[in-house]
Design a protein around this motif. Structure first.
Motif, PDB file in Angstrom:
ATOM      1  N   ASN A   1       0.806  -1.216   0.000  1.00  0.00           N
ATOM      2  CA  ASN A   1       0.000   0.000   0.000  1.00  0.00           C
ATOM      3  C   ASN A   1       0.844   1.273   0.000  1.00  0.00           C
ATOM      4  O   ASN A   1       0.297   2.373  -0.058  1.00  0.00           O
ATOM      5  N   ASP A   2       2.157   1.128   0.085  1.00  0.00           N
ATOM      6  CA  ASP A   2       3.066   2.276   0.115  1.00  0.00           C
ATOM      7  C   ASP A   2       3.795   2.364  -1.222  1.00  0.00           C
ATOM      8  O   ASP A   2       4.736   1.617  -1.481  1.00  0.00           O
ATOM      9  N   PHE A   3       3.335   3.241  -2.100  1.00  0.00           N
ATOM     10  CA  PHE A   3       3.998   3.405  -3.392  1.00  0.00           C
ATOM     11  C   PHE A   3       4.019   4.873  -3.782  1.00  0.00           C
ATOM     12  O   PHE A   3       3.213   5.683  -3.314  1.00  0.00           O
ATOM     13  N   ARG A   4       4.972   5.219  -4.650  1.00  0.00           N
ATOM     14  CA  ARG A   4       5.134   6.575  -5.145  1.00  0.00           C
ATOM     15  C   ARG A   4       5.152   6.565  -6.669  1.00  0.00           C
ATOM     16  O   ARG A   4       5.720   5.658  -7.288  1.00  0.00           O
ATOM     17  N   ILE A   5       4.566   7.603  -7.247  1.00  0.00           N
ATOM     18  CA  ILE A   5       4.487   7.731  -8.709  1.00  0.00           C
ATOM     19  C   ILE A   5       4.995   9.107  -9.094  1.00  0.00           C
ATOM     20  O   ILE A   5       4.693  10.114  -8.436  1.00  0.00           O
ATOM     21  N   PHE A   6       5.766   9.154 -10.163  1.00  0.00           N
ATOM     22  CA  PHE A   6       6.261  10.419 -10.706  1.00  0.00           C
ATOM     23  C   PHE A   6       6.095  10.373 -12.225  1.00  0.00           C
ATOM     24  O   PHE A   6       6.487   9.401 -12.872  1.00  0.00           O
ATOM     25  N   VAL A   7       5.500  11.420 -12.796  1.00  0.00           N
ATOM     26  CA  VAL A   7       5.329  11.525 -14.255  1.00  0.00           C
ATOM     27  C   VAL A   7       5.741  12.931 -14.685  1.00  0.00           C
ATOM     28  O   VAL A   7       5.258  13.915 -14.115  1.00  0.00           O
ATOM     29  N   GLU A   8       6.641  13.032 -15.667  1.00  0.00           N
ATOM     30  CA  GLU A   8       7.060  14.345 -16.162  1.00  0.00           C
ATOM     31  C   GLU A   8       7.197  14.309 -17.682  1.00  0.00           C
ATOM     32  O   GLU A   8       8.196  13.857 -18.219  1.00  0.00           O
ATOM     33  N   PRO A   9       6.193  14.797 -18.427  1.00  0.00           N
ATOM     34  CA  PRO A   9       6.340  14.963 -19.875  1.00  0.00           C
ATOM     35  C   PRO A   9       6.864  16.354 -20.219  1.00  0.00           C
ATOM     36  O   PRO A   9       6.547  17.333 -19.533  1.00  0.00           O
ATOM     37  N   ARG A  10       7.686  16.420 -21.277  1.00  0.00           N
ATOM     38  CA  ARG A  10       8.185  17.696 -21.789  1.00  0.00           C
ATOM     39  C   ARG A  10       7.952  17.744 -23.288  1.00  0.00           C
ATOM     40  O   ARG A  10       8.365  16.841 -24.018  1.00  0.00           O
ATOM     41  N   PHE A  11       7.318  18.812 -23.742  1.00  0.00           N
ATOM     42  CA  PHE A  11       7.093  19.019 -25.174  1.00  0.00           C
ATOM     43  C   PHE A  11       8.049  20.101 -25.655  1.00  0.00           C
ATOM     44  O   PHE A  11       8.041  21.217 -25.139  1.00  0.00           O
ATOM     45  N   TYR A  12       8.893  19.789 -26.639  1.00  0.00           N
ATOM     46  CA  TYR A  12       9.921  20.702 -27.141  1.00  0.00           C
ATOM     47  C   TYR A  12       9.572  21.192 -28.548  1.00  0.00           C
ATOM     48  O   TYR A  12       9.065  20.432 -29.391  1.00  0.00           O
ATOM     49  N   TYR A  13       9.882  22.463 -28.779  1.00  0.00           N
ATOM     50  CA  TYR A  13       9.886  23.028 -30.128  1.00  0.00           C
ATOM     51  C   TYR A  13      11.308  23.511 -30.396  1.00  0.00           C
ATOM     52  O   TYR A  13      11.786  24.456 -29.764  1.00  0.00           O
ATOM     53  N   ASP A  14      12.023  22.849 -31.306  1.00  0.00           N
ATOM     54  CA  ASP A  14      13.448  23.071 -31.520  1.00  0.00           C
ATOM     55  C   ASP A  14      13.715  23.986 -32.706  1.00  0.00           C
ATOM     56  O   ASP A  14      13.198  23.771 -33.809  1.00  0.00           O
ATOM     57  N   LEU A  15      14.552  25.010 -32.450  1.00  0.00           N
ATOM     58  CA  LEU A  15      15.106  25.848 -33.500  1.00  0.00           C
ATOM     59  C   LEU A  15      16.595  25.553 -33.596  1.00  0.00           C
ATOM     60  O   LEU A  15      17.100  24.625 -32.967  1.00  0.00           O
ATOM     61  N   GLN A  16      17.346  26.315 -34.378  1.00  0.00           N
ATOM     62  CA  GLN A  16      18.752  25.989 -34.595  1.00  0.00           C
ATOM     63  C   GLN A  16      19.568  26.059 -33.311  1.00  0.00           C
ATOM     64  O   GLN A  16      20.366  25.164 -33.017  1.00  0.00           O
ATOM     65  N   LYS A  17      19.391  27.113 -32.532  1.00  0.00           N
ATOM     66  CA  LYS A  17      20.144  27.280 -31.298  1.00  0.00           C
ATOM     67  C   LYS A  17      19.266  27.277 -30.053  1.00  0.00           C
ATOM     68  O   LYS A  17      19.772  27.159 -28.943  1.00  0.00           O
ATOM     69  N   PHE A  18      17.975  27.438 -30.233  1.00  0.00           N
ATOM     70  CA  PHE A  18      17.057  27.518 -29.105  1.00  0.00           C
ATOM     71  C   PHE A  18      16.057  26.372 -29.146  1.00  0.00           C
ATOM     72  O   PHE A  18      15.690  25.883 -30.219  1.00  0.00           O
ATOM     73  N   SER A  19      15.621  25.979 -27.981  1.00  0.00           N
ATOM     74  CA  SER A  19      14.515  25.041 -27.841  1.00  0.00           C
ATOM     75  C   SER A  19      13.555  25.597 -26.799  1.00  0.00           C
ATOM     76  O   SER A  19      13.961  25.911 -25.680  1.00  0.00           O
ATOM     77  N   PHE A  20      12.304  25.754 -27.174  1.00  0.00           N
ATOM     78  CA  PHE A  20      11.263  26.137 -26.236  1.00  0.00           C
ATOM     79  C   PHE A  20      10.561  24.875 -25.756  1.00  0.00           C
ATOM     80  O   PHE A  20      10.387  23.927 -26.516  1.00  0.00           O
ATOM     81  N   TYR A  21      10.144  24.869 -24.481  1.00  0.00           N
ATOM     82  CA  TYR A  21       9.499  23.670 -23.986  1.00  0.00           C
ATOM     83  C   TYR A  21       8.395  23.995 -22.990  1.00  0.00           C
ATOM     84  O   TYR A  21       8.383  25.029 -22.335  1.00  0.00           O
ATOM     85  N   LEU A  22       7.455  23.077 -22.907  1.00  0.00           N
ATOM     86  CA  LEU A  22       6.407  23.059 -21.899  1.00  0.00           C
ATOM     87  C   LEU A  22       6.614  21.803 -21.066  1.00  0.00           C
ATOM     88  O   LEU A  22       6.723  20.707 -21.623  1.00  0.00           O
ATOM     89  N   LYS A  23       6.661  21.960 -19.764  1.00  0.00           N
ATOM     90  CA  LYS A  23       6.891  20.813 -18.887  1.00  0.00           C
ATOM     91  C   LYS A  23       5.773  20.690 -17.878  1.00  0.00           C
ATOM     92  O   LYS A  23       5.383  21.653 -17.217  1.00  0.00           O
ATOM     93  N   GLY A  24       5.236  19.490 -17.768  1.00  0.00           N
ATOM     94  CA  GLY A  24       4.281  19.189 -16.711  1.00  0.00           C
ATOM     95  C   GLY A  24       4.917  18.210 -15.733  1.00  0.00           C
ATOM     96  O   GLY A  24       5.835  17.473 -16.091  1.00  0.00           O
ATOM     97  N   MET A  25       4.450  18.205 -14.501  1.00  0.00           N
ATOM     98  CA  MET A  25       4.983  17.277 -13.500  1.00  0.00           C
ATOM     99  C   MET A  25       3.881  16.903 -12.523  1.00  0.00           C
ATOM    100  O   MET A  25       3.085  17.753 -12.103  1.00  0.00           O
ATOM    101  N   TYR A  26       3.812  15.602 -12.192  1.00  0.00           N
ATOM    102  CA  TYR A  26       2.862  15.133 -11.187  1.00  0.00           C
ATOM    103  C   TYR A  26       3.562  14.092 -10.325  1.00  0.00           C
ATOM    104  O   TYR A  26       4.154  13.144 -10.839  1.00  0.00           O
ATOM    105  N   ARG A  27       3.523  14.277  -9.000  1.00  0.00           N
ATOM    106  CA  ARG A  27       4.090  13.329  -8.051  1.00  0.00           C
ATOM    107  C   ARG A  27       3.019  12.926  -7.045  1.00  0.00           C
ATOM    108  O   ARG A  27       2.229  13.760  -6.604  1.00  0.00           O
ATOM    109  N   TYR A  28       3.023  11.642  -6.681  1.00  0.00           N
ATOM    110  CA  TYR A  28       1.982  11.126  -5.797  1.00  0.00           C
ATOM    111  C   TYR A  28       2.580  10.097  -4.852  1.00  0.00           C
ATOM    112  O   TYR A  28       3.351   9.224  -5.272  1.00  0.00           O
TER     113      TYR A  28
END
Length: 255
Positions: free
Chosen positions: A205-232
């Motif tokens: 009954n003792d467990f931990r969950i971690f989920v972290e997706p990252r969505f990247y938009y890549d340019l030549q020198k830059f990358s923009f990203y959106l990051k979500g995180m959920y821990r339980y």
């Protein structure tokens, strides 16, 4: 080498607007992923000071180093985060990890040692030490697309500040299952996802969950990203929330 700079921190929280931290899993995959040369070292620091109607002090710094030779990879990092609002310290947290990988073709064996504290969790100390195996299940296009599974076991020692006069010491042996993936979504877009499932070997009954997706938009020198995180953590050991989440917008600059 990459530098990652957050633009908006805690822009949106997935579950509720008022979530306290629930437990202290660290996403070492994202922190250590960029070490791909023989010798690697990077450090950064950033701060924010506000006064007047809002009194806030925030400071973050990190050091990351690595060494790779043949099929051996040694990596380590130290992070420090400080946040004070209206002269009340909300976080003053230190985390660090040392990790060694031995590669066998596309797979690897690993061992690690981790030490941290998290003020917002009333966690005075968390010591973790373990080993495991990471299996490469999918790898295409020079590592742009991959899916790995990790299997491990680790010892965990946590000391909580249960109240002003009492400490709670918890020791566990946990089984760890994890996934690491990255997939290209067209020429400029990709999604990277890390998940952890940590099971108490003596208490189902003792467990931990971690989920972290990252969505990247890549340019030549830059990358923009959106990051979500959920821990339980379904059975927190003291009176705190059993989950936390955040949403972050940022960018990376590539040298």
């Amino acid at each position: 080498m990459r530098f990652s700079i957050p633009i908006l921190v805690l822009l949106f929280q997935f579950i509720t607007a008022g979530v306290s931290h629930s437990q202290a899993i660290i996403n070492t995959e994202t922190l250590m992923k960029e070490i791909d040369s023989n010798i690697f070292f990077s450090t950064n620091a950033e701060g924010d000071i506000k006064s007047g109607n809002i009194n806030l002090l925030q400071f973050n710094s990190s050091i990351l180093a690595g060494f790779k030779k043949n099929n051996h990879l040694v990596r380590g990092f130290v992070n420090y985060d400080f946040l004070s609002e209206e002269k009340k310290t909300i976080s003053s947290d230190v985390s660090g990890q040392f990790r060694y990988n031995l590669f066998v073709k596309e797979h690897s064996f690993y061992t690690f040692f981790q030490l941290q504290n998290t003020l917002s969790l009333q966690l005075n100390k968390r010591l973790v030490s373990g080993l495991g195996f990471r299996q490469a299940l999918i790898k295409k296009d020079s590592s742009k697309n991959y899916f790995d599974m990790g299997y491990g076991i680790f010892y965990e020692n946590e000391v909580y500040q249960e109240n002003s006069n009492s400490l709670l010491n918890i020791e566990n042996i946990r089984i760890s299952l994890s996934t690491y993936s990255q997939f290209q979504l067209g020429k400029k877009c990709r999604i990277m996802t890390v998940t952890y499932l940590q099971l108490n070997s003596q208490n189902g009954n003792d467990f931990r969950i971690f989920v972290e997706p990252r969505f990247y938009y890549d340019l030549q020198k830059f990358s923009f990203y959106l990051k979500g995180m959920y821990r339980y953590h379904n059975t927190p050991y003291i009176d705190i929330q059993n989950y936390d989440s955040d949403f972050l917008v940022g960018f990376e600059y590539k040298l």
